[in-house]
Design a protein around this motif. Structure first.
Motif, PDB file in Angstrom:
ATOM      1  N   THR A   1       0.807  -1.217   0.000  1.00 30.23           N
ATOM      2  CA  THR A   1       0.000   0.000   0.000  1.00 30.23           C
ATOM      3  C   THR A   1       0.844   1.272   0.000  1.00 30.23           C
ATOM      4  O   THR A   1       0.301   2.362  -0.169  1.00 30.23           O
ATOM      5  CB  THR A   1      -0.938   0.063   1.229  1.00 30.23           C
ATOM      6  OG1 THR A   1      -0.163   0.198   2.425  1.00 30.23           O
ATOM      7  CG2 THR A   1      -1.830  -1.162   1.306  1.00 30.23           C
ATOM      8  N   LEU A   2       2.161   1.146   0.193  1.00 32.87           N
ATOM      9  CA  LEU A   2       3.014   2.332   0.232  1.00 32.87           C
ATOM     10  C   LEU A   2       3.148   2.926  -1.164  1.00 32.87           C
ATOM     11  O   LEU A   2       3.497   2.217  -2.109  1.00 32.87           O
ATOM     12  CB  LEU A   2       4.398   1.981   0.785  1.00 32.87           C
ATOM     13  CG  LEU A   2       4.436   1.467   2.216  1.00 32.87           C
ATOM     14  CD1 LEU A   2       5.860   1.085   2.604  1.00 32.87           C
ATOM     15  CD2 LEU A   2       3.878   2.493   3.174  1.00 32.87           C
ATOM     16  N   PRO A   3       2.886   4.205  -1.299  1.00 37.69           N
ATOM     17  CA  PRO A   3       3.029   4.835  -2.616  1.00 37.69           C
ATOM     18  C   PRO A   3       4.497   4.869  -3.054  1.00 37.69           C
ATOM     19  O   PRO A   3       5.400   4.964  -2.218  1.00 37.69           O
ATOM     20  CB  PRO A   3       2.513   6.261  -2.407  1.00 37.69           C
ATOM     21  CG  PRO A   3       1.969   6.333  -1.032  1.00 37.69           C
ATOM     22  CD  PRO A   3       2.409   5.118  -0.286  1.00 37.69           C
TER      23      PRO A   3
ATOM     24  N   GLY B   1       7.938   6.143  -4.053  1.00 34.96           N
ATOM     25  CA  GLY B   1       8.654   7.340  -3.638  1.00 34.96           C
ATOM     26  C   GLY B   1       8.351   7.799  -2.231  1.00 34.96           C
ATOM     27  O   GLY B   1       8.790   8.873  -1.818  1.00 34.96           O
ATOM     28  N   SER B   2       7.629   6.998  -1.453  1.00 31.98           N
ATOM     29  CA  SER B   2       7.265   7.435  -0.102  1.00 31.98           C
ATOM     30  C   SER B   2       8.278   7.019   0.957  1.00 31.98           C
ATOM     31  O   SER B   2       8.184   7.446   2.102  1.00 31.98           O
ATOM     32  CB  SER B   2       5.888   6.879   0.281  1.00 31.98           C
ATOM     33  OG  SER B   2       5.931   5.466   0.368  1.00 31.98           O
ATOM     34  N   LEU B   3       9.237   6.189   0.582  1.00 33.27           N
ATOM     35  CA  LEU B   3      10.229   5.758   1.556  1.00 33.27           C
ATOM     36  C   LEU B   3      11.283   6.835   1.758  1.00 33.27           C
ATOM     37  O   LEU B   3      11.615   7.575   0.831  1.00 33.27           O
ATOM     38  CB  LEU B   3      10.890   4.459   1.089  1.00 33.27           C
ATOM     39  CG  LEU B   3       9.952   3.270   0.916  1.00 33.27           C
ATOM     40  CD1 LEU B   3      10.715   2.075   0.374  1.00 33.27           C
ATOM     41  CD2 LEU B   3       9.276   2.922   2.226  1.00 33.27           C
TER      42      LEU B   3
END
Length: 118
Positions: free
Chosen positions: A64-66, A68-70
């Motif tokens: 579920t992580l978009p 580039g969100s890391l």
């Protein structure tokens, strides 16, 4: 949020009903302090799951992580990645397939590969 005191709980303990997308309604108990956050409630419920289901939950949440969100990698990790990439490119690194790594990790926590697929 209004709390309802249920019999059998310690004095001052409240049990709240909170809507949750994962579990439907979740009971949130507090002992005179602030109610547990949704995160705390989900975590408390998740750690009760069998290992195979916890692994499935981790996989589902990771997906579920978009993009580039890391957060960015630290300099130390970037150097390590470059070193390992160079070893791989030169053929000097011993490589193991993802299937082997996953099976070994699951074996170490007592889950067979067949169990983890359910």
């Amino acid at each position: 949020m209004a709390g309802v005191v249920f019999g059998g709980l310690q004095p001052g303990a409240l049990l709240f009903r909170h809507p949750c997308m994962v579990f439907g309604w979740v009971d949130i108990m507090c002992d005179g302090g602030a109610p547990m956050s949704i995160y705390e409630t989900l975590l408390a419920e998740a750690v009760r799951l069998p290992i195979a289901e916890r692994i499935q939950l981790i996989d589902a949440l990771w997906e579920t992580l978009p993009a580039g969100s890391l957060p960015p990698l630290s300099k130390e990790w970037a150097v390590e990645i470059q070193k390992r990439s160079a070893e791989y490119d030169s053929g000097s690194a011993a490589v193991v397939s993802w299937e082997q790594v996953r099976a070994e990790a699951l074996r170490r926590v007592g889950v067979t590969v067949q169990d983890a697929s359910h």
